[in-house]
Design a protein around this motif. Structure first.
Motif, PDB file in Angstrom:
ATOM      1  N   THR A  81      -3.644  13.813  -5.748  1.00  0.00           N
ATOM      2  CA  THR A  81      -5.284  13.619  -5.718  1.00  0.00           C
ATOM      3  C   THR A  81      -5.374  12.197  -5.174  1.00  0.00           C
ATOM      4  OG1 THR A  81      -5.620  15.291  -7.366  1.00  0.00           O
ATOM      5  CG2 THR A  81      -7.277  13.614  -6.661  1.00  0.00           C
ATOM      6  N   LYS A  82      -4.688  11.297  -5.710  1.00  0.00           N
ATOM      7  CA  LYS A  82      -4.843   9.766  -5.461  1.00  0.00           C
ATOM      8  C   LYS A  82      -4.362   9.567  -4.221  1.00  0.00           C
ATOM      9  CE  LYS A  82      -5.980   5.410  -6.439  1.00  0.00           C
ATOM     10  NZ  LYS A  82      -7.293   5.185  -6.829  1.00  0.00           N
ATOM     11  N   ARG A  83      -3.211  10.057  -3.680  1.00  0.00           N
ATOM     12  CA  ARG A  83      -2.747   9.922  -2.203  1.00  0.00           C
ATOM     13  C   ARG A  83      -3.717  10.527  -1.176  1.00  0.00           C
ATOM     14  NH1 ARG A  83       3.342  12.426  -3.185  1.00  0.00           N
ATOM     15  NH2 ARG A  83       4.452  10.537  -4.396  1.00  0.00           N
ATOM     16  N   ALA A  84      -4.624  11.543  -1.597  1.00  0.00           N
ATOM     17  CA  ALA A  84      -5.363  12.043  -0.461  1.00  0.00           C
ATOM     18  C   ALA A  84      -6.551  11.128  -0.352  1.00  0.00           C
ATOM     19  CB  ALA A  84      -6.078  13.374  -0.846  1.00  0.00           C
ATOM     20  N   GLN A  85      -6.921  10.224  -1.323  1.00  0.00           N
ATOM     21  CA  GLN A  85      -8.028   9.193  -1.354  1.00  0.00           C
ATOM     22  C   GLN A  85      -7.417   7.956  -0.472  1.00  0.00           C
ATOM     23  OE1 GLN A  85      -8.777   8.689  -5.438  1.00  0.00           O
ATOM     24  NE2 GLN A  85      -9.934  10.497  -5.624  1.00  0.00           N
ATOM     25  N   MET A  86      -6.195   7.543  -0.904  1.00  0.00           N
ATOM     26  CA  MET A  86      -5.702   6.443  -0.052  1.00  0.00           C
ATOM     27  C   MET A  86      -5.073   6.542   1.213  1.00  0.00           C
ATOM     28  SD  MET A  86      -2.988   5.358  -3.611  1.00  0.00           S
ATOM     29  CE  MET A  86      -2.433   4.070  -2.535  1.00  0.00           C
ATOM     30  N   GLN A  98       0.867  -1.349  -0.157  1.00  0.00           N
ATOM     31  CA  GLN A  98      -0.060   0.072  -0.140  1.00  0.00           C
ATOM     32  C   GLN A  98       0.781   1.359  -0.138  1.00  0.00           C
ATOM     33  OE1 GLN A  98      -3.536  -0.073  -0.339  1.00  0.00           O
ATOM     34  NE2 GLN A  98      -3.079  -2.226  -0.735  1.00  0.00           N
ATOM     35  N   TYR A 156       1.126   4.171  -2.800  1.00  0.00           N
ATOM     36  CA  TYR A 156       1.122   5.586  -2.524  1.00  0.00           C
ATOM     37  C   TYR A 156       1.966   6.456  -2.967  1.00  0.00           C
ATOM     38  CZ  TYR A 156       0.211   9.509   0.862  1.00  0.00           C
ATOM     39  OH  TYR A 156       0.064  10.600   1.558  1.00  0.00           O
ATOM     40  N   PRO A 183      -6.488   7.755   4.277  1.00  0.00           N
ATOM     41  CA  PRO A 183      -7.162   7.440   5.421  1.00  0.00           C
ATOM     42  C   PRO A 183      -7.249   5.658   5.656  1.00  0.00           C
ATOM     43  CG  PRO A 183      -8.369   8.866   4.114  1.00  0.00           C
ATOM     44  CD  PRO A 183      -7.237   8.765   3.278  1.00  0.00           C
TER      45      PRO A 183
END
Length: 715
Positions: free
Chosen positions: A422-427, A412, A416, A429
């Motif tokens: 943008t994708k990092r912000a989603q991943m 993971q 990351y 949490p």
């Protein structure tokens, strides 16, 4: 329905009627023609339709697979579920804390509002099954490699599963039987809102601990209770305070009349895995190479968990579930080694295969079967040393929380680091939640010791070809990984939640690729999964030959087994209440049951395995057994039957001839530990909790009579 009946008739032609009544794990759909007559002679009073029906409610509707690895049963009209204590162990441990230690002290919900929801727990109801052998085998041919065969079969399986899941309402599973010579599909419905109703204290639910595990006489209250919830229409639903107790299609009445020698007993459940078609070379490999490594690796992990578990209740809670799982198979595998060696099972199988080989090389059979046995033996000769190596490594992965970290949290973090903002912000949490979950179930000093000890053992004993990095580090550190592991933990991203948070704030692929635990575990995992071209070819040839061996044994009638191996699909086994030879350790008049008095005799104050609540001692002294006392005046605790079960049957109901609940299966006896490979008609037993003891613990000992009042009690 017409098609189903036609298949049943044709399938029966393949199976002789003269089967041993107490051996075999049977499909419910074949009970009427294969087993029903024998079962009636032994005491069954139900029709086959009352056991398995796809049009009306039947016994099958009361039996559920519990959280994927055990069995449980519905015992009230309001969704009450009974299973083993060790099956509910994970959920009970998760719901426990040092302040509210339900695992240690027990718990009984006073009302529905007090029932506790663990984070992830489900039960699976069996809806129906059907044959799909012709369809599956129509997409393969003998010239295919095993990989191509598997690909073609998986594609057809995906179609069958989609056709029968009714838009996602059901879970559909297509499973192979007789080593891929037959296929059936199974339709299930899953319920995920399952809540803890009650559990006895661990001193009762796990009485005897590892010492008594797989042993007789036993004195264990191995049970726990849950409730299944559904939406207002009885459909599966995610957890909600608006959900209501499920109204099952069928639930089991509970008979408190007791059992005696030769009473009929049948068990329905989800046996996990048997290997009764295993070739002689496989048995020999397990006994001499694989299982000894498994045993030693398990013991190494357990020893290093235990020295921390005894330090406090909090540490015990962290490792209790993992320790129990490792310990269970540790003793099982040692028992398998002893039993398979004692009875010369490999030698017996080899004699059967020699007979088969002679048949296989008759002119009419030679082209198809002539090379089957030599090909199988060649594969085992090639993989004996590797099986030892792999089992040492497997126990490292199984006991160390960081042993596979590069494939879990590490993968993971790798994804990351490669992602955009943008994708990092989603991943982020989900990754943080994973790290927090991982660290809530470990203690860093213990993990250091576990990993170092397992690496020391692996480097010293595994032989074969060691993982490159482990071999290098062993040479540099004289085979002692203690200093290296301590340093690696000090430097690694993975050893605290704060370090994971810091990585999320400032991700770096370079940092991750140089993390000592990431590099080490990635190296080991890659080594574990690597297969040379020579091995790949040998595995391919072995897979095809093993399938032909089973087909040929059935065709030639040299093989005596008439039922498929267990593979976590619903089965029925039947037999009788049956004693073992007299045993001075058991105070019972017949060695087919144990008593509360016998449990008290094992009592050791303050002992981790044999302590008992003071109230049990007092109630035994006063013989406060209420309506659950046997005719002889004692309280029966556990009893024996000769049913054919294995792992996965834990929690299965033991039923009398009327389909009434008389006990709860939870173990086998170590004398017949080879049962997964060969059934021992003389010694094999199932150890069960007497349902009267279960109800006594709930009502008399715990004061939770309102739970018993839900059930239909038969006297």
């Amino acid at each position: 329905m017409k098609k189903l009946l036609l298949f049943v008739v044709s399938a029966i032609m393949l199976v002789p009627a003269s089967v041993k009544a107490d051996e075999g794990m049977w499909f419910l759909m074949f009970i009427e023609r294969l087993n029903h007559r024998d079962m009636q002679k032994m005491g069954l009073q139900l029709t086959a339709e009352e056991i398995y029906s796809i049009n009306n409610h039947s016994l099958k509707d009361a039996i559920v697979q519990f959280n994927g690895g055990c069995t449980a049963e519905m015992i009230s009209k309001d969704g009450l579920v009974l299973t083993n204590h060790h099956c509910g162990y994970d959920a009970i441990a998760e719901l426990s804390s040092a302040e509210k230690n339900y695992l240690k002290n027990g718990y009984w919900a006073k009302n529905r509002a007090d029932e506790l929801k663990p984070s992830s727990l489900y039960v699976r109801f069996f809806v129906r099954m059907d044959d799909c052998t012709k369809r599956i085998l129509s997409v393969v041919n003998p010239t295919m490699s095993e990989a191509d065969r598997e690909k073609a079969i998986n594609a057809e399986i995906a179609k069958i599963e989609k056709e029968n899941n009714e838009g996602g309402k059901y879970t559909v599973s297509v499973r192979p039987f007789f080593q891929g010579n037959e296929y059936y599909y199974f339709v299930y419905q899953d319920y995920k809102d399952v809540r803890l109703v009650g559990t006895p204290p661990e001193s009762l639910g796990k009485f005897g601990g590892d010492t008594d595990n797989w042993e007789w006489p036993r004195h264990t209250a191995d049970f726990s209770m849950f409730r299944v919830y559904a939406d207002a229409n009885g459909n599966p639903a995610e957890y909600s305070t608006n959900n209501v107790p499920l109204k099952p299609k069928h639930y089991l009445p509970v008979n408190i009349g007791g059992v005696k020698e030769n009473d009929f007993a049948m068990i329905l459940g989800y046996p996990g895995r048997t290997n009764r078609w295993m070739p002689a070379g496989g048995i020999e490999q397990n006994v001499k190479f694989a299982y000894p490594a498994w045993v030693e690796g398990s013991k190494t992990g357990m020893d290093n968990m235990k020295k921390y578990m005894v330090q406090s209740d909090a540490l015990n809670l962290i490792y209790a579930s993992k320790f129990a799982g490792v310990a269970n198979y540790w003793k099982n595998r040692q028992g398998m080694i002893d039993a398979l060696s004692k009875f010369g099972t490999a030698k017996t199988k080899a004699a059967q295969e020699a007979k088969f080989h002679k048949w296989a090389n008759q002119p009419a059979n030679k082209a198809k079967y002539g090379n089957v046995v030599p090909t199988i033996n060649k594969f085992y000769a090639m993989t004996n040393e590797k099986s030892r190596h792999d089992n040492y490594m497997m126990q490292l992965f199984r006991t160390s929380a960081f042993g596979t970290v590069s494939r879990g949290l590490g993968r993971q973090l790798e994804n990351y680091a490669k992602a955009d903002a943008t994708k990092r912000a989603q991943m982020a949490p989900a990754i943080l939640e994973m790290a927090q979950g991982m660290h809530s179930e470990l203690h860093i000093p213990a993990e250091k010791d576990i990993l170092a000890a397992q690496l020391n053992l692996y480097a010293k004993k595994a032989g074969y070809t060691l993982a490159p990095m482990v071999e290098k580090l062993a040479k540099e550190n004289n085979g002692d990984f203690t200093k290296y592991v301590n340093a690696a933990f000090d430097l690694s991203i993975f050893t605290s939640v704060d370090r994971v948070k810091a990585f999320l704030d400032l991700p770096s692929e370079e940092l991750l690729k140089n993390d000592p635990l990431f590099v080490l575990t990635n190296d080991m995992l890659n080594h574990y999964s690597f297969r040379s071209e020579e091995l790949i070819k040998s595995q391919n040839d072995f897979g095809a030959s093993f399938r032909l061996l089973v087909e040929g044994l059935r065709e030639s009638k040299i093989g005596e087994i008439k039922y498929p191996d267990a593979n976590s699909t619903l089965r029925l086994t039947y037999g009788k209440v049956r004693s073992l030879p007299a045993d001075k350790r058991n105070d019972a008049s017949i060695n087919n049951y144990t008593t509360l008095a016998g449990q008290v005799k094992k009592y050791k104050k303050g002992d981790l395995e044999f302590d008992l609540p003071t109230r049990v001692l007092e109630m035994n002294a006063k013989k406060e057994f209420g309506r659950y006392a046997d005719k002889d005046g004692s309280l029966h605790v556990n009893f024996l039957t000769d049913n054919d079960i294995t792992g996965g049957n834990s929690g299965s109901p033991v039923l009398n001839g009327k389909g009434e609940l008389i006990g709860l299966a939870f173990d086998g006896n170590i004398e017949a530990m080879a049962g997964d490979v060969i059934f021992d008609k003389k010694l094999q037993r199932t150890i069960n909790v007497d349902i009267r003891y279960v109800l006594w613990v709930i009502e008399n000992f715990s004061g939770a009579k309102h739970i018993v009042d839900e059930m239909t009690i038969v006297k």
